[in-house]
Design an enzyme around this catalytic site. Structure first.
Site, PDB file in Angstrom:
ATOM      1  N   GLU A  98       0.744  -1.244   0.014  1.00 56.92           N
ATOM      2  CA  GLU A  98      -0.181  -0.085   0.033  1.00 56.92           C
ATOM      3  C   GLU A  98       0.907   1.032  -0.056  1.00 56.92           C
ATOM      4  O   GLU A  98       1.966   1.106   0.580  1.00 56.92           O
ATOM      5  CB  GLU A  98      -1.073   0.076   1.254  1.00 56.92           C
ATOM      6  CG  GLU A  98      -2.324  -0.020   0.952  1.00 56.92           C
ATOM      7  CD  GLU A  98      -3.127   0.960   0.334  1.00 56.92           C
ATOM      8  OE1 GLU A  98      -2.438   1.503  -0.492  1.00 56.92           O
ATOM      9  OE2 GLU A  98      -4.279   0.935   0.501  1.00 56.92           O
ATOM     10  N   ASP A  99       0.338   2.311  -0.354  1.00 54.22           N
ATOM     11  CA  ASP A  99       1.210   3.664  -0.344  1.00 54.22           C
ATOM     12  C   ASP A  99       0.816   4.212   1.020  1.00 54.22           C
ATOM     13  O   ASP A  99       1.735   4.621   1.586  1.00 54.22           O
ATOM     14  CB  ASP A  99       0.477   4.542  -1.539  1.00 54.22           C
ATOM     15  CG  ASP A  99      -1.267   4.693  -1.516  1.00 54.22           C
ATOM     16  OD1 ASP A  99      -1.758   4.011  -0.875  1.00 54.22           O
ATOM     17  OD2 ASP A  99      -1.554   5.492  -2.207  1.00 54.22           O
ATOM     18  N   ASP A 102      -4.692   4.807   6.177  1.00 56.41           N
ATOM     19  CA  ASP A 102      -5.461   6.088   6.797  1.00 56.41           C
ATOM     20  C   ASP A 102      -6.290   5.545   7.939  1.00 56.41           C
ATOM     21  O   ASP A 102      -5.774   5.100   8.983  1.00 56.41           O
ATOM     22  CB  ASP A 102      -5.916   6.742   5.748  1.00 56.41           C
ATOM     23  CG  ASP A 102      -6.603   8.069   6.149  1.00 56.41           C
ATOM     24  OD1 ASP A 102      -5.771   8.746   6.859  1.00 56.41           O
ATOM     25  OD2 ASP A 102      -7.464   8.502   5.812  1.00 56.41           O
ATOM     26  N   LYS A 130      -1.060   6.975   8.526  1.00 55.63           N
ATOM     27  CA  LYS A 130      -1.538   8.204   9.299  1.00 55.63           C
ATOM     28  C   LYS A 130      -2.274   7.609  10.745  1.00 55.63           C
ATOM     29  O   LYS A 130      -3.343   7.360  10.588  1.00 55.63           O
ATOM     30  CB  LYS A 130      -2.492   8.799   8.742  1.00 55.63           C
ATOM     31  CG  LYS A 130      -1.971   9.686   7.599  1.00 55.63           C
ATOM     32  CD  LYS A 130      -3.309  10.583   6.987  1.00 55.63           C
ATOM     33  CE  LYS A 130      -2.866  11.387   5.683  1.00 55.63           C
ATOM     34  NZ  LYS A 130      -3.977  11.798   4.852  1.00 55.63           N
ATOM     35  N   PHE A 151      -2.794  16.024   4.268  1.00 60.30           N
ATOM     36  CA  PHE A 151      -2.976  15.410   2.901  1.00 60.30           C
ATOM     37  C   PHE A 151      -1.605  15.336   2.303  1.00 60.30           C
ATOM     38  O   PHE A 151      -0.874  16.415   2.034  1.00 60.30           O
ATOM     39  CB  PHE A 151      -3.927  16.013   2.230  1.00 60.30           C
ATOM     40  CG  PHE A 151      -4.280  15.129   0.866  1.00 60.30           C
ATOM     41  CD1 PHE A 151      -5.210  14.302   0.933  1.00 60.30           C
ATOM     42  CD2 PHE A 151      -3.633  15.586  -0.432  1.00 60.30           C
ATOM     43  CE1 PHE A 151      -5.643  13.455  -0.123  1.00 60.30           C
ATOM     44  CE2 PHE A 151      -3.915  14.624  -1.504  1.00 60.30           C
ATOM     45  CZ  PHE A 151      -4.951  13.612  -1.431  1.00 60.30           C
ATOM     46  N   VAL A 152      -1.235  14.154   1.756  1.00 55.56           N
ATOM     47  CA  VAL A 152       0.147  14.148   1.122  1.00 55.56           C
ATOM     48  C   VAL A 152       0.028  13.421  -0.486  1.00 55.56           C
ATOM     49  O   VAL A 152      -0.748  12.863  -0.608  1.00 55.56           O
ATOM     50  CB  VAL A 152       1.141  13.076   2.070  1.00 55.56           C
ATOM     51  CG1 VAL A 152       1.424  13.612   3.407  1.00 55.56           C
ATOM     52  CG2 VAL A 152       0.351  11.739   2.235  1.00 55.56           C
ATOM     53  N   ASP A 158      -1.704  10.945  -5.353  1.00 58.30           N
ATOM     54  CA  ASP A 158      -1.831  12.045  -6.375  1.00 58.30           C
ATOM     55  C   ASP A 158      -2.508  13.099  -5.320  1.00 58.30           C
ATOM     56  O   ASP A 158      -2.951  12.972  -4.485  1.00 58.30           O
ATOM     57  CB  ASP A 158      -3.213  11.381  -7.219  1.00 58.30           C
ATOM     58  CG  ASP A 158      -4.256  11.224  -6.538  1.00 58.30           C
ATOM     59  OD1 ASP A 158      -4.324  10.388  -5.840  1.00 58.30           O
ATOM     60  OD2 ASP A 158      -5.551  11.798  -6.760  1.00 58.30           O
TER      61      ASP A 158
HETATM   62  P1  XMP Z   1      -8.159   4.093   4.322  1.00 61.40           P
HETATM   63  O1  XMP Z   1      -8.708   4.935   5.247  1.00 61.40           O
HETATM   64  O2  XMP Z   1      -8.817   3.006   3.613  1.00 61.40           O
HETATM   65  O3  XMP Z   1      -7.423   4.969   3.188  1.00 61.40           O
HETATM   66  O4  XMP Z   1      -6.929   3.484   5.246  1.00 61.40           O
HETATM   67  C1  XMP Z   1      -6.290   4.432   2.470  1.00 61.40           C
HETATM   68  C2  XMP Z   1      -6.254   4.987   1.196  1.00 61.40           C
HETATM   69  O5  XMP Z   1      -6.869   6.347   1.177  1.00 61.40           O
HETATM   70  C3  XMP Z   1      -6.270   6.873   0.156  1.00 61.40           C
HETATM   71  N1  XMP Z   1      -5.363   8.209   0.865  1.00 61.40           N
HETATM   72  C4  XMP Z   1      -4.585   9.273   0.456  1.00 61.40           C
HETATM   73  N2  XMP Z   1      -4.437   9.318  -0.690  1.00 61.40           N
HETATM   74  N3  XMP Z   1      -3.011  11.669   0.210  1.00 61.40           N
HETATM   75  C5  XMP Z   1      -3.602  10.546  -0.891  1.00 61.40           C
HETATM   76  O6  XMP Z   1      -3.265  10.758  -2.005  1.00 61.40           O
HETATM   77  C6  XMP Z   1      -3.322  11.163   1.313  1.00 61.40           C
HETATM   78  O7  XMP Z   1      -3.095  11.826   2.028  1.00 61.40           O
HETATM   79  C7  XMP Z   1      -4.109   9.929   1.653  1.00 61.40           C
HETATM   80  N4  XMP Z   1      -4.607   9.550   2.660  1.00 61.40           N
HETATM   81  C8  XMP Z   1      -5.334   8.415   2.352  1.00 61.40           C
HETATM   82  C9  XMP Z   1      -5.177   6.263  -0.402  1.00 61.40           C
HETATM   83  O8  XMP Z   1      -5.342   5.832  -1.654  1.00 61.40           O
HETATM   84  C10 XMP Z   1      -4.987   5.214   0.571  1.00 61.40           C
HETATM   85  O9  XMP Z   1      -4.903   3.865  -0.274  1.00 61.40           O
HETATM   86 MG    MG Z   2      -4.183   3.812  -2.282  1.00 62.74          MG
END
Ligand code: XMP
Ligand code: MG
Length: 178
Positions: A98-99, A102, A130, A151-152, A158
């Site tokens: 994963e990137d 959250d 996060k 937000f990153v 993106d």
């Molecule tokens: P959850 O809440 O399911 O979210 O853990 C994971 C997905 O949310 C996106 N995400 C972000 N994408 N900047 C982004 O570009 C952010 O700061 C950010 N925070 C969450 C991301 O796709 C991740 O897989």
């Molecule tokens: Mg993602």
């Protein structure tokens, strides 16, 4: 599209160094497992490429598309998963790549998806986390960096579907709608 107001949060050099450390950890733990690395699209594609280049043991790669994020403050709770091809992971060790984790909703949905398909063992490697926003109790073994609740974007992530190719990780510094 114009780059929004931002600052560099994590540099390319820091990312490279950390990926080498993560690769060593993953190798120590999983080199004998012939794992399947399940790359979560779209955000994780650059991280996955850089991480997997550091691994010198047998593994497979699979791709799945996940979407859950409508805006920065209110992640949509419904996670939609779309496998990009047949994913046969019965009896296999699967490493979700994963990137960013959250709320944890996406990882939870992926766990359920993989368990239903009889994965033997499920691990997660994420570049960013996060933790302050976590809503699901998850054990994530491999985390690149903990980041604050901002937000990153960049390095695969993106901003309004743009700027994924930026080499550093940026933090948004504007109240613009994200
Ligand atoms: P959850 O809440 O399911 O979210 O853990 C994971 C997905 O949310 C996106 N995400 C972000 N994408 N900047 C982004 O570009 C952010 O700061 C950010 N925070 C969450 C991301 O796709 C991740 O897989
Ligand atoms: Mg993602």
């Amino acid at each position: 599209m114009k780059l929004p107001l931002h600052k560099v949060l994590i540099t390319e050099e820091q990312i490279k160094r950390r990926i080498k450390e993560l690769a060593k950890q993953v190798t120590d733990d999983l080199a004998d497992e012939n794992p399947v690395f399940l790359v979560v699209l779209r955000g994780a594609f650059i991280f996955a490429a850089d991480l997997l280049k550091e691994l010198n043991f047998p593994y497979e790669i699979a791709f799945i598309s996940a979407s859950s994020y409508a805006d920065a403050t209110e992640p949509v709770k419904n996670v939609s998963l779309k496998p990009c091809h047949d994913i046969d992971i019965s009896g296999r060790t699967v490493v979700i790549v994963e990137d960013i984790v959250d709320t944890g909703g996406t990882i939870k949905a992926l766990y359920e998806f993989l368990k239903k398909r009889n994965a033997k063992r499920i691990e997660v490697v994420t570049l960013l986390s996060k933790k302050a926003r976590r809503k699901h109790d998850l054990k994530i073994k491999y985390v690149g960096f903990e980041v604050p609740n901002v937000f990153v974007f960049g390095y695969g992530l993106d901003w309004k579907q743009n700027f994924r190719g930026i080499r550093d990780i940026m933090a948004l510094e504007t109240n613009d709608e994200v």
